[in-house]
Design a protein around this motif. Structure first.
Motif, mmCIF file in Angstrom:
data_model
loop_
_atom_site.group_PDB
_atom_site.id
_atom_site.type_symbol
_atom_site.label_atom_id
_atom_site.label_comp_id
_atom_site.label_asym_id
_atom_site.label_seq_id
_atom_site.Cartn_x
_atom_site.Cartn_y
_atom_site.Cartn_z
ATOM 1 N N TYR A 293 0.821 -1.250 0.068
ATOM 2 C CA TYR A 293 0.098 -0.066 -0.046
ATOM 3 C C TYR A 293 0.791 1.239 -0.002
ATOM 4 O O TYR A 293 0.288 2.457 -0.263
ATOM 5 C CB TYR A 293 -0.919 -0.059 1.284
ATOM 6 C CG TYR A 293 -2.219 -0.704 0.729
ATOM 7 C CD1 TYR A 293 -3.255 -0.339 0.182
ATOM 8 C CD2 TYR A 293 -2.345 -2.197 1.302
ATOM 9 C CE1 TYR A 293 -4.449 -0.909 -0.002
ATOM 10 C CE2 TYR A 293 -3.664 -2.860 1.206
ATOM 11 C CZ TYR A 293 -4.753 -2.511 0.352
ATOM 12 O OH TYR A 293 -5.711 -3.014 0.360
ATOM 13 N N SER A 294 1.950 1.137 0.298
ATOM 14 C CA SER A 294 2.859 2.361 0.298
ATOM 15 C C SER A 294 4.341 2.089 0.306
ATOM 16 O O SER A 294 4.780 0.870 0.332
ATOM 17 C CB SER A 294 2.572 3.211 1.614
ATOM 18 O OG SER A 294 2.666 2.337 2.510
ATOM 19 N N ILE A 295 5.251 3.054 -0.071
ATOM 20 C CA ILE A 295 6.540 2.704 -0.273
ATOM 21 C C ILE A 295 7.292 3.527 0.495
ATOM 22 O O ILE A 295 7.067 4.919 0.836
ATOM 23 C CB ILE A 295 7.173 2.679 -1.691
ATOM 24 C CG1 ILE A 295 6.792 4.087 -2.280
ATOM 25 C CG2 ILE A 295 6.588 1.714 -2.404
ATOM 26 C CD1 ILE A 295 7.370 4.235 -3.588
ATOM 27 N N PRO A 296 8.676 3.319 0.884
ATOM 28 C CA PRO A 296 9.722 4.292 1.801
ATOM 29 C C PRO A 296 9.931 5.502 0.933
ATOM 30 O O PRO A 296 9.879 5.241 -0.164
ATOM 31 C CB PRO A 296 10.709 3.651 2.348
ATOM 32 C CG PRO A 296 10.571 2.251 1.387
ATOM 33 C CD PRO A 296 9.467 2.078 0.906
ATOM 34 N N THR A 297 10.369 6.340 1.578
ATOM 35 C CA THR A 297 11.136 7.690 0.720
ATOM 36 C C THR A 297 12.592 7.705 0.992
ATOM 37 O O THR A 297 12.951 8.001 2.422
ATOM 38 C CB THR A 297 10.432 8.760 0.913
ATOM 39 O OG1 THR A 297 8.990 8.474 0.535
ATOM 40 C CG2 THR A 297 10.734 10.026 0.039
ATOM 41 N N PRO A 298 13.420 7.759 0.240
ATOM 42 C CA PRO A 298 14.969 7.978 0.681
ATOM 43 C C PRO A 298 15.079 9.291 1.018
ATOM 44 O O PRO A 298 14.401 10.466 0.383
ATOM 45 C CB PRO A 298 15.761 7.915 -0.743
ATOM 46 C CG PRO A 298 14.764 7.922 -1.663
ATOM 47 C CD PRO A 298 13.467 7.615 -1.394
ATOM 48 N N THR A 299 15.858 9.577 1.910
ATOM 49 C CA THR A 299 16.314 11.031 2.434
ATOM 50 C C THR A 299 17.774 11.370 2.201
ATOM 51 O O THR A 299 18.700 10.493 2.688
ATOM 52 C CB THR A 299 16.262 11.077 3.872
ATOM 53 O OG1 THR A 299 14.831 10.889 3.998
ATOM 54 C CG2 THR A 299 16.353 12.594 4.482
ATOM 55 N N PHE A 300 18.226 12.190 1.341
ATOM 56 C CA PHE A 300 19.631 12.482 0.958
ATOM 57 C C PHE A 300 20.136 13.036 2.019
ATOM 58 O O PHE A 300 19.808 14.096 2.804
ATOM 59 C CB PHE A 300 19.654 13.530 -0.362
ATOM 60 C CG PHE A 300 19.352 12.517 -1.460
ATOM 61 C CD1 PHE A 300 20.161 12.221 -2.494
ATOM 62 C CD2 PHE A 300 17.997 12.356 -1.926
ATOM 63 C CE1 PHE A 300 20.012 11.354 -3.556
ATOM 64 C CE2 PHE A 300 17.629 11.450 -3.019
ATOM 65 C CZ PHE A 300 18.743 11.250 -3.916
ATOM 66 N N GLY A 301 21.517 12.301 2.192
ATOM 67 C CA GLY A 301 22.232 12.655 3.056
ATOM 68 C C GLY A 301 22.401 11.862 4.452
ATOM 69 O O GLY A 301 22.827 12.155 5.502
ATOM 70 N N LYS A 302 21.383 10.966 4.434
ATOM 71 C CA LYS A 302 20.789 9.888 5.587
ATOM 72 C C LYS A 302 21.135 8.632 4.997
ATOM 73 O O LYS A 302 20.919 8.203 3.856
ATOM 74 C CB LYS A 302 19.623 10.456 5.841
ATOM 75 C CG LYS A 302 19.574 11.801 6.508
ATOM 76 C CD LYS A 302 20.158 12.108 7.792
ATOM 77 C CE LYS A 302 19.803 13.504 8.362
ATOM 78 N NZ LYS A 302 20.668 13.798 9.552
ATOM 79 N N VAL A 303 21.409 7.645 5.952
ATOM 80 C CA VAL A 303 20.958 6.213 5.682
ATOM 81 C C VAL A 303 19.588 6.051 6.363
ATOM 82 O O VAL A 303 19.416 6.295 7.427
ATOM 83 C CB VAL A 303 21.797 5.453 6.416
ATOM 84 C CG1 VAL A 303 21.768 4.061 6.320
ATOM 85 C CG2 VAL A 303 23.304 5.617 5.764
ATOM 86 N N THR A 304 18.529 5.580 5.454
ATOM 87 C CA THR A 304 17.176 5.234 5.860
ATOM 88 C C THR A 304 17.154 3.506 6.132
ATOM 89 O O THR A 304 17.379 2.986 5.141
ATOM 90 C CB THR A 304 16.290 5.730 4.911
ATOM 91 O OG1 THR A 304 16.363 7.097 4.948
ATOM 92 C CG2 THR A 304 14.928 5.403 5.310
ATOM 93 N N GLY A 305 16.724 3.189 7.079
ATOM 94 C CA GLY A 305 16.566 1.653 7.369
ATOM 95 C C GLY A 305 15.048 1.236 7.290
ATOM 96 O O GLY A 305 14.341 2.163 7.272
ATOM 97 N N ILE A 306 14.876 -0.063 6.670
ATOM 98 C CA ILE A 306 13.370 -0.546 6.691
ATOM 99 C C ILE A 306 13.365 -1.707 7.702
ATOM 100 O O ILE A 306 14.226 -2.519 7.428
ATOM 101 C CB ILE A 306 13.191 -0.768 5.404
ATOM 102 C CG1 ILE A 306 13.327 0.504 4.345
ATOM 103 C CG2 ILE A 306 11.795 -1.441 5.188
ATOM 104 C CD1 ILE A 306 12.959 0.188 3.069
#
Length: 584
Positions: A89-102
């Protein structure tokens, strides 16, 4: 759509059963065709006609799930794999300058979500029959969100994505030749020498891809991803097959990719490593193999704590019935029972060029001992010697006990799970079968199981044996973070109720910390020599091991879970100066 109907036709082989399910549906009895049997013999359920009465799941509990969705979930899905199949139903969004975990359980759509971000999978927005999406439709779908800007930049070529898939063990089936040739082919940044050095794969560059180990394959796959000229790097489970030392090294390497123009997304089940590697985290919740939803982004500490609590306050969603809790203080030194169930003295074993030594130690009744050390340093060899599947060259072992051994690498066959686990189904339904969620696998053959399913069956098989000592080699492999914590409780409760003992070899530091009473620590040089020291009390053993890794642990004040201190932070320096690498 207010509900989902999920049908696993692989578990509905009998036509008479399908006809029976069709006949008992109240909607079908009114003359409407809610449940039908298609031309290919598969049973399908019309979700718009389904009333959610719950009759058909009771008739086929292993094959049919009817799920009433939260009222808030009225949005169109991002992707669906087919009629009565998994929905994202949805997807994560990357944040530039950061490591984003799932972070989320297996079967909740993590890999599906990042494949869409990597443009490996085209989303169909629920129209699984004919839909062929393009970037314009993606941009329109996500209008007004951060994802809109992301897909606009991908379309314009401003964002280039490099993606490391989850199943690195499949690489040798599609790629032939030497490691060096593969890496040269993908080196778009002319950084081969630096990347190879940092990931410590120099020694295998001239090896055939088909001949390297799982841990080596993992690091080669990471190298191949990073050598591509990209500004969004996506890693699906980058630490599987790696030992703790390698996990820390890979984490540092991945973190080093970040600058203002780059972003990293990581799917990871090792909570200590996820906490160490990520700045932000998305939680994924829903129903395994049915549907998945991505939460809003959170700072990593807060996100993991919310995950352990099982409740997302901002979204008013409870996705687990209970909170996962850690002890506030390290285990108190036990006054060990006088009864020693097994002991060893001056053990030595040579295997080719490798030499194992274990000086002396003992295992007491009713205790769990964790075993820590690098890959190739003799942990599995030591366990095999204790289990009498390998004969030592020198030394003595008190063989007063019966041993049940779960090996590191699991064998498959045509046998049905229910036949292999006959004892557990008869004797340990509440202690093993239900907690490990084995019932849905009962009629599957071993060679039809996924890695995580096979792991759970192998653990159940080990525990169902009547033994005094249970040896489990890497039981957390292929399991998600929640399954690992549940497993530690299952093993501990089982060992206490049985009055037995256990040795656990594992690379997940949180899992070992959570389950162990004492520790055996392996030191030496991989593939050359290994020395087993201990068992130590937890504080002494962890201090010894963490000092070698040059990392320090603290407890989270809210959940009491172990967290790795940032290198050279005030707390890191203070703990190292006082010799307290393990929290106190």
């Amino acid at each position: 759509m207010t509900r989902l109907a999920i049908v696993d036709n692989e578990k509905l082989k009998d036509m008479q059963q399908k006809l029976h399910i069709q006949s008992i549906c109240p909607v079908n009895r009114t003359g409407n065709e809610c449940i039908k049997i298609e031309a290919d013999g598969k049973l399908s359920i019309d979700e718009h006609l389904c009333t959610g009465c719950g009759i058909c799941p009771k008739a086929a509990p292993l094959a049919i799930k009817i799920i009433n969705l939260p009222e808030e979930l009225t949005t169109k899905p991002i992707h669906r794999f087919g009629e009565n199949k998994f929905v994202l139903y949805s997807i994560p969004t990357p944040t530039f300058g950061k490591v984003t975990g799932i972070l989320g359980v297996n079967g909740i759509g993590k890999s599906t979500a990042i494949k869409i971000l990597a443009s490996v999978l085209k989303p169909n927005f629920g129209d699984y029959d004919t839909y062929d999406s393009n970037f314009d439709e993606l941009i329109s779908f996500f209008k007004g969100t951060e994802a809109q800007g992301f897909f606009e930049k991908i379309k314009q070529g401003e964002i280039k994505v490099a993606y490391k898939p989850q199943q690195v063990d499949l690489i040798p089936k599609s790629t032939k030749g030497k490691v060096i040739d593969l890496l040269k082919k993908v080196d778009e940044k002319n950084e081969l020498k630096r990347v190879v050095n940092e990931l410590q794969i120099n020694e295998i560059l001239n090896n055939e891809i088909s001949e390297i180990s799982g841990g080596e394959l993992q690091r080669v796959a990471i190298a191949a991803t990073v050598l591509k000229n990209a500004n969004l790097y996506i890693f699906d489970e980058p630490t599987s097959y790696l030992d703790i030392k390698q996990r820390i090294n890979v984490s540092k390497f991945v973190k080093s990719l970040i600058d203002a123009n780059n972003s990293v997304i990581v799917v990871e089940h090792d909570l200590v490593i996820l906490d160490y590697i990520a700045d932000l985290v998305h939680l994924m919740y829903g129903k395994e193999d049915a549907y998945g939803i991505v939460s809003g982004v959170k700072p990593v500490r807060n996100g993991i704590n919310v995950y352990l609590s099982g409740y997302i306050k901002e979204e008013n969603i409870r996705f687990r019935d209970s909170t996962i809790k850690f002890a506030e203080k390290p285990p108190i030194k036990k006054k060990h029972a006088k009864e020693i169930v097994s002991s060893w003295k001056d053990i030595e074993k040579k295997l080719g060029n490798f030499h194992l030594k274990a000086h002396h130690g003992s295992i007491h009744k009713d205790e769990i001992i964790g075993i820590l050390g690098e890959n190739g340093i003799g942990k599995t060899t030591f366990v095999k010697v204790l289990a009498s599947t390998l004969k030592q060259d020198k030394g003595e072992i008190e063989k007063k006990v019966t041993v049940s051994y779960k090996p590191q690498y699991l064998e498959v066959s045509d046998s049905l799970v229910i036949d292999v686990l006959k004892i557990a189904f008869n004797k340990y339904e509440n202690q093993i079968i239900h907690p490990l969620n084995i019932v849905p696998l009962s009629l599957k053959k071993l060679n039809e199981l996924s890695g995580g399913e096979l792991q759970r069956v192998a653990i159940a098989y080990c525990l169902q044996q009547d033994a005094d000592l249970y040896l489990l080699d890497e039981p957390s492999a292929y399991l998600d973070s929640e399954q690992r914590l549940i497993l530690s409780k299952i093993i501990r409760d089982f060992i206490e109720n049985k009055g037995a003992s256990a040795l656990i070899v594992d690379h997940d530091l949180l899992f070992v910390d959570y389950i162990s009473d004492r520790l055996i620590v392996f030191e030496g040089r991989p593939a050359i020599e290994g020395n087993a020291a201990g068992p130590f009390e937890m504080e002494e053993g962890m201090n010894k091991f963490l000092k070698e890794l040059q990392i320090t642990l603290r407890r989270d004040p809210e959940t009491h879970r172990p967290r790795v201190n940032k290198l050279d932070s005030r707390l890191d320096r203070e703990q190292k100066e006082s010799g307290r690498y393990y929290y106190n």
